[in-house]
Motif scaffolding. Structure first.
Motif, PDB file in Angstrom:
ATOM      1  N   GLN A   1       0.824  -1.211   0.000  1.00  0.00           N
ATOM      2  CA  GLN A   1       0.000   0.000   0.000  1.00  0.00           C
ATOM      3  C   GLN A   1       0.862   1.268   0.000  1.00  0.00           C
ATOM      4  N   LEU A   2       2.036   1.175   0.592  1.00  0.00           N
ATOM      5  CA  LEU A   2       2.947   2.324   0.599  1.00  0.00           C
ATOM      6  C   LEU A   2       3.679   2.489  -0.731  1.00  0.00           C
ATOM      7  N   GLY A   3       3.704   1.440  -1.548  1.00  0.00           N
ATOM      8  CA  GLY A   3       4.429   1.488  -2.823  1.00  0.00           C
ATOM      9  C   GLY A   3       5.885   1.071  -2.693  1.00  0.00           C
ATOM     10  N   SER A   4       6.172   0.195  -1.734  1.00  0.00           N
ATOM     11  CA  SER A   4       7.558  -0.180  -1.473  1.00  0.00           C
ATOM     12  C   SER A   4       8.149  -1.040  -2.590  1.00  0.00           C
TER      13      SER A   4
ATOM     14  N   HIS B   1      11.580  -0.203  -4.531  1.00  0.00           N
ATOM     15  CA  HIS B   1      12.732  -1.110  -4.575  1.00  0.00           C
ATOM     16  C   HIS B   1      13.052  -1.545  -5.998  1.00  0.00           C
ATOM     17  N   SER B   2      12.050  -1.576  -6.858  1.00  0.00           N
ATOM     18  CA  SER B   2      12.320  -1.861  -8.270  1.00  0.00           C
ATOM     19  C   SER B   2      13.159  -0.746  -8.890  1.00  0.00           C
ATOM     20  N   ASP B   3      12.767   0.507  -8.592  1.00  0.00           N
ATOM     21  CA  ASP B   3      13.557   1.650  -9.069  1.00  0.00           C
ATOM     22  C   ASP B   3      14.946   1.642  -8.440  1.00  0.00           C
ATOM     23  N   LEU B   4      14.998   1.276  -7.165  1.00  0.00           N
ATOM     24  CA  LEU B   4      16.279   1.224  -6.460  1.00  0.00           C
ATOM     25  C   LEU B   4      17.209   0.199  -7.089  1.00  0.00           C
ATOM     26  N   LEU B   5      16.673  -0.958  -7.457  1.00  0.00           N
ATOM     27  CA  LEU B   5      17.493  -1.989  -8.093  1.00  0.00           C
ATOM     28  C   LEU B   5      18.044  -1.498  -9.429  1.00  0.00           C
ATOM     29  N   GLY B   6      17.219  -0.751 -10.169  1.00  0.00           N
ATOM     30  CA  GLY B   6      17.697  -0.183 -11.429  1.00  0.00           C
ATOM     31  C   GLY B   6      18.837   0.801 -11.219  1.00  0.00           C
ATOM     32  N   ASN B   7      18.717   1.639 -10.185  1.00  0.00           N
ATOM     33  CA  ASN B   7      19.789   2.596  -9.881  1.00  0.00           C
ATOM     34  C   ASN B   7      21.069   1.877  -9.470  1.00  0.00           C
ATOM     35  N   ILE B   8      20.915   0.834  -8.659  1.00  0.00           N
ATOM     36  CA  ILE B   8      22.088   0.078  -8.210  1.00  0.00           C
ATOM     37  C   ILE B   8      22.777  -0.592  -9.389  1.00  0.00           C
ATOM     38  N   THR B   9      21.978  -1.128 -10.322  1.00  0.00           N
ATOM     39  CA  THR B   9      22.549  -1.779 -11.502  1.00  0.00           C
ATOM     40  C   THR B   9      23.359  -0.801 -12.335  1.00  0.00           C
ATOM     41  N   ALA B  10      22.818   0.421 -12.509  1.00  0.00           N
ATOM     42  CA  ALA B  10      23.527   1.434 -13.290  1.00  0.00           C
ATOM     43  C   ALA B  10      24.819   1.869 -12.597  1.00  0.00           C
ATOM     44  N   VAL B  11      24.738   2.097 -11.290  1.00  0.00           N
ATOM     45  CA  VAL B  11      25.923   2.530 -10.544  1.00  0.00           C
ATOM     46  C   VAL B  11      26.944   1.406 -10.482  1.00  0.00           C
TER      47      VAL B  11
ATOM     48  N   SER C   1      20.851  -6.513   0.064  1.00  0.00           N
ATOM     49  CA  SER C   1      19.737  -6.056   0.903  1.00  0.00           C
ATOM     50  C   SER C   1      18.513  -5.719   0.066  1.00  0.00           C
ATOM     51  N   THR C   2      18.737  -5.085  -1.075  1.00  0.00           N
ATOM     52  CA  THR C   2      17.627  -4.708  -1.951  1.00  0.00           C
ATOM     53  C   THR C   2      16.935  -5.943  -2.518  1.00  0.00           C
ATOM     54  N   VAL C   3      17.721  -6.905  -2.955  1.00  0.00           N
ATOM     55  CA  VAL C   3      17.161  -8.137  -3.523  1.00  0.00           C
ATOM     56  C   VAL C   3      16.371  -8.906  -2.460  1.00  0.00           C
ATOM     57  N   GLU C   4      16.909  -8.978  -1.248  1.00  0.00           N
ATOM     58  CA  GLU C   4      16.197  -9.660  -0.160  1.00  0.00           C
ATOM     59  C   GLU C   4      14.856  -8.984   0.116  1.00  0.00           C
ATOM     60  N   ALA C   5      14.852  -7.656   0.143  1.00  0.00           N
ATOM     61  CA  ALA C   5      13.607  -6.920   0.392  1.00  0.00           C
ATOM     62  C   ALA C   5      12.598  -7.168  -0.715  1.00  0.00           C
ATOM     63  N   ILE C   6      13.054  -7.207  -1.957  1.00  0.00           N
ATOM     64  CA  ILE C   6      12.157  -7.465  -3.092  1.00  0.00           C
ATOM     65  C   ILE C   6      11.503  -8.837  -2.945  1.00  0.00           C
ATOM     66  N   GLY C   7      12.275  -9.828  -2.501  1.00  0.00           N
ATOM     67  CA  GLY C   7      11.714 -11.157  -2.310  1.00  0.00           C
ATOM     68  C   GLY C   7      10.598 -11.166  -1.282  1.00  0.00           C
TER      69      GLY C   7
ATOM     70  N   THR D   1       8.576  -4.064 -14.346  1.00  0.00           N
ATOM     71  CA  THR D   1       9.770  -3.218 -14.213  1.00  0.00           C
ATOM     72  C   THR D   1      11.062  -3.996 -14.470  1.00  0.00           C
ATOM     73  N   PHE D   2      10.935  -5.202 -15.029  1.00  0.00           N
ATOM     74  CA  PHE D   2      12.072  -6.034 -15.438  1.00  0.00           C
ATOM     75  C   PHE D   2      12.957  -6.461 -14.262  1.00  0.00           C
ATOM     76  N   VAL D   3      12.387  -6.468 -13.064  1.00  0.00           N
ATOM     77  CA  VAL D   3      13.146  -6.931 -11.904  1.00  0.00           C
ATOM     78  C   VAL D   3      13.470  -8.412 -12.028  1.00  0.00           C
ATOM     79  N   VAL D   4      12.513  -9.200 -12.476  1.00  0.00           N
ATOM     80  CA  VAL D   4      12.731 -10.646 -12.619  1.00  0.00           C
ATOM     81  C   VAL D   4      13.841 -10.921 -13.630  1.00  0.00           C
ATOM     82  N   ASP D   5      13.846 -10.165 -14.721  1.00  0.00           N
ATOM     83  CA  ASP D   5      14.903 -10.324 -15.721  1.00  0.00           C
ATOM     84  C   ASP D   5      16.275 -10.027 -15.130  1.00  0.00           C
TER      85      ASP D   5
END
Length: 517
Positions: free
Chosen positions: A287-290, A294-304, A402-408, A424-428
């Motif tokens: 409900q909070l949109g977490s 975290h999907s956006d966060l994973l994308g940022n981490i991948t780029a960095v 930590s991000t991947v664990e939270a997504i799970g 958001t291509f998180v699974v990919d």
């Protein structure tokens, strides 16, 4: 009565005596109290701070740095003055920023200087360059300490949920636990459980702030074409080392731990006592949109992560090049030293030609020593940069885990969350990580667990895993990796087999070998 350490009493006395000082001086005195005590790894300080209730207040309040300091003061007078100072902080910031803006223009500063000389009653430093610089440094320090305090209280919650729990278990195993009320949770942990939904909401808002307002990943920062590569790489390393990134990581870990605890609590409940109307943490975070965050966060981490990999590679090449030069200069220095010693010994015979030769060898020795000193400095500098970049790489890997664990945990049972992960291509990305993380068992296990949770009762996620060669990757992990990775991969495979993907396993003629691992 605890009055604090001598240093803390001195800082409180300085703050109390600064009531008639300039704004920036008072701010520095207040922040000195804030910076003195770090509660993030100290259960006694957390208890004195007020536990989870006051930690939530810090995450909620407008001025975290000042609230943090006020809660750590000992003296009654200092606490009262600190509270009044906190109430008037907005007006102070507006006034200080106004003075900075007025004196930014050079012509404006000159006009103010003329007015200043005409009126001797005005403070001679208020419109000076030093005064404006003091204001700028004060405002910058205030906002930096604000982020640091948020990081400290978030880390304090994480400490209570991890190291503090382990410490309690160790004490209980050694017979130090209180047996008067068996099964009772420690008050600090009970407060977290009682306020977990409010705490998680504040944790989510903190992550949003760090990613958005504080621009933790420097998404809005643009590097000019003329900017040196070394400067941009240095900025990248500093970005990962800032408290904002660390705070995001701690928030994700807290979400994972509380979600795991919530599921274990639900599992242990009997059907007779289970409340079907109770909202679980996964639903609350959705409900909070977490999951989207975290999907956006994973994308940022991948780029960095790709940028950090480039920095590590370039620093390794630089280190090796400087090491070659260092070795060569060391050899040249030894040769020059030996040659000079022989020439100096020969010059003792008194012949003019031998003395001239000794002088020449001395010059060569001096030049070789200077070259060795310079190359040693450059090599040590490149070595420090490489070690730093490897440390940053490790930090980023921890954040990824930590991000991947939270997504799970966020997408374990809720179909809307799973759909977000697919769209958001998180699974990919998870399947790609599982294939590339060759040297990191912990992150690989987290990826396998996340795939297993997302694929649970979701044909859409299983379809994506199947068409991204996820099954082949999981089978490879099961065959080639360590026992712990084998276990995680086997669990993910068992979830995937729960659908039509079993046809793929049959087509590979793969036979599971049940063994202890």
């Amino acid at each position: 009565m605890n009055r604090g350490t001598l240093k803390q009493r001195e800082l409180e006395a300085e703050f109390v005596s600064s009531t008639q000082s300039k704004h920036f001086e008072r701010v520095h005195a207040a922040l000195a109290i804030t910076l003195e005590t770090d509660i993030s790894k100290d259960a006694l300080e957390i208890e004195r701070f007020g536990g989870c209730e006051n930690i939530c207040h810090i995450l909620r309040t407008e001025h975290p740095a000042l609230s943090y300091g006020r809660l750590l003061t000992f003296g009654t007078l200092a606490k009262v003055l600190y509270s009044k100072f906190e109430d008037g902080m907005n007006d102070m910031l507006i006034e200080m920023n106004g003075d900075i803006n007025e004196n930014t223009n050079e012509e404006g500063k000159k006009e103010k200087s003329l007015e200043h000389h005409q009126d001797d009653n005005k403070d001679k430093t208020e419109n000076s360059y030093d005064y404006v610089e003091n204001l700028k440094q004060c405002v910058k320090k205030y906002y930096n300490v604000e982020i640091l305090c948020i990081r400290r209280v978030v880390s304090a919650i994480l400490y209570l949920l991890t190291d503090f729990v382990e410490e309690l278990k160790r004490l209980e195993a050694e017979g130090w636990a209180q047996n008067e009320e068996p099964g009772k949770t420690h008050p600090l942990l009970q407060a977290i459980d009682d306020n977990k939904y409010e705490l998680l909401s504040l944790i989510h808002k903190t992550q949003e702030r760090m990613i958005g307002k504080e621009d933790a990943f420097e998404i809005n920062k643009k590097y000019s074409k003329t900017q040196e590569e070394s400067e941009s790489s240095e900025s990248l390393l500093e970005m990962i080392e800032r408290p904002t990134i660390q705070c995001i990581n701690d928030c994700s870990r807290i979400i994972s731990i509380l979600s795991q605890n919530d599921k274990e609590e639900t599992k242990n409940q009997t059907k007779s006592t289970k409340n079907d109307n109770k909202k679980d943490i996964e639903t609350h975070m959705q409900q909070l949109g977490s999951m989207q965050l975290h999907s956006d966060l994973l994308g940022n981490i991948t780029a960095v992560r790709s940028r950090v990999d480039n920095v590590v590679k370039s620093s390794l090449v630089e280190k090796e090049a400087h090491f070659v030069l260092f070795q060569q200069s060391e050899t040249d220095y030894d040769l020059a030293s030996t040659s000079y010693e022989k020439a100096a010994e020969a010059a003792k015979r008194g012949l003019k030609s031998l003395k001239e030769m000794a002088k020449q060898k001395r010059k060569e020795f001096t030049a070789a020593a200077a070259t060795l000193k310079r190359n040693t400095y450059e090599y040590e500098k490149s070595l420090r940069k490489y070690n730093r970049s490897k440390g940053v790489e490790l930090t980023l890997q921890i954040i990824l885990t930590s991000t991947v664990e939270a997504i799970g945990y966020l997408g374990n049972t809720l179909e809307p969350a799973k759909n977000i992960a697919v769209s958001t291509f998180v699974v990919d990305e998870l399947a790609s990580f599982a294939d590339k993380l060759v040297d990191d068992d912990r992150t690989t296990i987290a990826v396998c667990n996340a795939i297993e949770k997302l694929a649970f009762e979701s044909d859409r996620v299983k379809h994506v895993v199947y068409h991204t060669d996820g099954l082949a990757i999981l089978l490879k992990l099961f065959n080639d990796r360590s026992p712990k990775v084998k276990a995680a991969a086997a669990l993910a495979l068992a979830t995937m087999v729960w659908c039509n993907c079993v046809k793929y396993l049959r087509s590979t003629n793969y036979v599971f070998k049940f063994e202890r691992f």
